[in-house]
Motif scaffolding. Sequence first.
Motif, PDB file in Angstrom:
ATOM      1  N   GLU A   1      20.913 -28.756   0.206  1.00  0.00           N
ATOM      2  CA  GLU A   1      21.423 -27.839  -1.088  1.00  0.00           C
ATOM      3  C   GLU A   1      20.492 -26.539  -1.449  1.00  0.00           C
ATOM      4  O   GLU A   1      21.187 -25.642  -1.653  1.00  0.00           O
ATOM      5  N   LEU A   2      19.577 -26.988  -1.812  1.00  0.00           N
ATOM      6  CA  LEU A   2      18.411 -25.792  -2.080  1.00  0.00           C
ATOM      7  C   LEU A   2      18.198 -24.788  -1.004  1.00  0.00           C
ATOM      8  O   LEU A   2      17.814 -23.665  -1.395  1.00  0.00           O
TER       9      LEU A   2
ATOM     10  N   THR B   1       8.724 -28.484 -11.055  1.00  0.00           N
ATOM     11  CA  THR B   1       9.998 -27.477 -10.487  1.00  0.00           C
ATOM     12  C   THR B   1       9.585 -27.534  -8.878  1.00  0.00           C
ATOM     13  O   THR B   1       8.663 -27.675  -8.412  1.00  0.00           O
TER      14      THR B   1
ATOM     15  N   LYS C   1      16.679 -19.029  -3.110  1.00  0.00           N
ATOM     16  CA  LYS C   1      17.361 -18.636  -4.122  1.00  0.00           C
ATOM     17  C   LYS C   1      17.410 -19.107  -5.318  1.00  0.00           C
ATOM     18  O   LYS C   1      18.211 -18.410  -6.216  1.00  0.00           O
ATOM     19  N   THR C   2      16.528 -20.042  -5.586  1.00  0.00           N
ATOM     20  CA  THR C   2      16.894 -20.909  -6.745  1.00  0.00           C
ATOM     21  C   THR C   2      15.613 -21.589  -7.172  1.00  0.00           C
ATOM     22  O   THR C   2      14.630 -21.849  -6.537  1.00  0.00           O
ATOM     23  N   VAL C   3      15.452 -21.941  -8.726  1.00  0.00           N
ATOM     24  CA  VAL C   3      14.247 -22.747  -9.152  1.00  0.00           C
ATOM     25  C   VAL C   3      15.155 -24.151  -9.903  1.00  0.00           C
ATOM     26  O   VAL C   3      15.778 -23.596 -10.515  1.00  0.00           O
ATOM     27  N   SER C   4      14.743 -25.105  -9.519  1.00  0.00           N
ATOM     28  CA  SER C   4      15.274 -26.209 -10.121  1.00  0.00           C
ATOM     29  C   SER C   4      14.094 -27.099 -10.671  1.00  0.00           C
ATOM     30  O   SER C   4      13.052 -27.293 -10.352  1.00  0.00           O
ATOM     31  N   ASP C   5      14.277 -27.696 -11.924  1.00  0.00           N
ATOM     32  CA  ASP C   5      13.732 -28.723 -12.411  1.00  0.00           C
ATOM     33  C   ASP C   5      13.508 -30.074 -11.814  1.00  0.00           C
ATOM     34  O   ASP C   5      14.589 -30.385 -11.176  1.00  0.00           O
TER      35      ASP C   5
ATOM     36  N   GLU D   1      10.869 -24.836  -6.026  1.00  0.00           N
ATOM     37  CA  GLU D   1      11.361 -23.485  -5.826  1.00  0.00           C
ATOM     38  C   GLU D   1      11.978 -23.169  -4.539  1.00  0.00           C
ATOM     39  O   GLU D   1      11.044 -23.425  -3.421  1.00  0.00           O
ATOM     40  N   ALA D   2      12.940 -22.809  -4.244  1.00  0.00           N
ATOM     41  CA  ALA D   2      13.715 -22.373  -2.950  1.00  0.00           C
ATOM     42  C   ALA D   2      13.864 -21.118  -2.788  1.00  0.00           C
ATOM     43  O   ALA D   2      13.646 -20.242  -3.858  1.00  0.00           O
TER      44      ALA D   2
END
Length: 126
Positions: free
Chosen positions: A34-35, A58, A63-67, A60-61
């Motif tokens: 998904e990331l 975190t 397109k996004t950063v996820s906790d 980081e991909a």
Amino acid sequence: MNIPAELKYTKDHEWVKIDGDTATVGITDFAQGELGDIVYVEVETLDETLDKDEVFGTVEAVKTVSDLFLPLTGEIIAFNETLEDEPEKVNTDPYGDGWMIKIKISDASEVEGLMSDEAYKALVGA
């Protein structure tokens, strides 16, 4: 999609491998898919004791950063330093070389609250 039966899972798409009072944690094959391409993994909580569901780092991909949420209360005793130079290991081998942290478990009863592979498959529709 790969969801190994011997692991435990969280609703936040982390996997947990229990070995005595130590837990190895990473993100699932579903989560890395998904990331997308992971470019950076940050964990600044090494040697800290955190409560279950606290943010331990975190990912980081492009397109996004996820906790990243701690699945069990405990002390973070190891970080997979390979990920500093090769964060793509999370994409290519999420259950092996792409592991993120190891925790010294403080409360073993919390393990019962983790999901089985079957429950996780139902969550992600696998």
